[in-house]
Motif scaffolding. Sequence first.
Motif, PDB file in Angstrom:
ATOM      1  N   THR A  21       0.830  -1.206   0.000  1.00  0.00           N
ATOM      2  CA  THR A  21       0.000   0.000   0.000  1.00  0.00           C
ATOM      3  C   THR A  21       0.864   1.255   0.000  1.00  0.00           C
ATOM      4  N   THR A  22       1.926   1.250   0.805  1.00  0.00           N
ATOM      5  CA  THR A  22       2.845   2.394   0.838  1.00  0.00           C
ATOM      6  C   THR A  22       3.485   2.615  -0.526  1.00  0.00           C
ATOM      7  N   LEU A  23       4.003   1.564  -1.116  1.00  0.00           N
ATOM      8  CA  LEU A  23       4.681   1.678  -2.411  1.00  0.00           C
ATOM      9  C   LEU A  23       3.743   2.181  -3.498  1.00  0.00           C
ATOM     10  N   LEU A  24       2.545   1.587  -3.559  1.00  0.00           N
ATOM     11  CA  LEU A  24       1.601   1.963  -4.619  1.00  0.00           C
ATOM     12  C   LEU A  24       1.059   3.368  -4.398  1.00  0.00           C
ATOM     13  N   ALA A  25       0.758   3.720  -3.153  1.00  0.00           N
ATOM     14  CA  ALA A  25       0.256   5.067  -2.864  1.00  0.00           C
ATOM     15  C   ALA A  25       1.301   6.124  -3.221  1.00  0.00           C
ATOM     16  N   ASN A  26       2.549   5.882  -2.848  1.00  0.00           N
ATOM     17  CA  ASN A  26       3.621   6.825  -3.177  1.00  0.00           C
ATOM     18  C   ASN A  26       3.783   6.970  -4.686  1.00  0.00           C
ATOM     19  N   TYR A  27       3.746   5.849  -5.393  1.00  0.00           N
ATOM     20  CA  TYR A  27       3.900   5.885  -6.853  1.00  0.00           C
ATOM     21  C   TYR A  27       2.769   6.676  -7.505  1.00  0.00           C
ATOM     22  N   LEU A  28       1.530   6.382  -7.135  1.00  0.00           N
ATOM     23  CA  LEU A  28       0.387   7.052  -7.759  1.00  0.00           C
ATOM     24  C   LEU A  28       0.373   8.537  -7.440  1.00  0.00           C
TER      25      LEU A  28
END
Length: 388
Positions: A21-28
């Motif tokens: 969730t952290t990785l995807l949220a940061n990317y988006l």
Amino acid sequence: MSSILFYIARYPGYGGIENVTTLLANYLSVEKRHKVSILSCYQQNEKELLPKLHANVSFFKLPTPTCINTVENQNYYNQIVIDNHIDTIIYQDSYYPNEHLLLNTPNRNCIKIICVEHSAPNNGLISTYQALKKNPWYNFYIYAKIVYFHGLEIFKTKKRKQRLYAFCDKYVVLSPGYIPIFIKMNKLTNTDKIEAIGNPISLSLLSEVPAKEKICLFIGRFTSSKGILHLLNIWKKIEQTPCCKEWKLIMVGDGEQRNEIEAYIYNNHLERVQIEGFKKEVIPYYQKASFFLMTSLFEGFPLTLPEAMGSGVVPIAFNSFAAIPDIITPDIDGILIPPFNEELFAKRLISLIQNQDERERLAKNTLKKAQDFSQLAIWSKWNKLLTE
């Protein structure tokens, strides 16, 4: 630009769901310039983990985490959706009973809802089977209790999944191997909503295999589902084999089975098992290890496998869950063993210990296969899904 809300049971936290969730949220938020928010029911160690989340991402906490289905929580959830003009909700499903708020989302017709199942769809059946194996059939009372209570839980889960599938716009499972299982478990006729997107590797992938040591590696929680007693039975055979006397097993992790593991090591006089305990930083272990051993009874999508492969560690694993053939191509970038054949597992490991050329061939191929689980590869799938 979309306004995306991640709805998740626990955040922040130390698990794989929280990390993804952290990785995807940061990317988006950073790369794709979306407005991103996270709403969590309860939290774990915010001071240490929350700084990993980019400042652009808004973070919200339910006011009453001990009782999710309250009017106060629903109003708080609704206000976040309305005030932030949410047009996409990504529901990170961890089987925590918090879907009530989601099912009452305001302005539902204007919002895309994506449910992501972060486990094997048949894990209830597998855990029931494992529980039954531990008890003799003639112990009718215990047997009947297991069948009744596990069966009731499986029934409730199926109804829950059917409700979520009917409600959402897309339903994501972690591996193509889980799609037919999900369809069968939930008796679906409409399968247009199902997508398979794995979890990304958060570590940097290597382009060349580093110098390796005579180390076999296990990383994971010390729980019965990881099949650690299978692992120790296999390692006992390795220690008894003269050609393997310079090799050692390093176990990184902790959990409720630790005392049992230490007792096994002591009672069986194992001399080359090194228990490291829980480690936040595991990259040095990947870089040194030659083999990654996985003896799990079942898994969802274990990131430790592609992470190890991304450092040139050759995986040897039981073929015990549907996602693993999507991670390991047998005899190309790793070894798959029929569950739970300890003799064959030990035999294949000994053979590779004796054959350095074959080890090096497999290790080079693991680097190539790990690219399938790079953030670049996984984010491209999410981009496609979000723009459909």
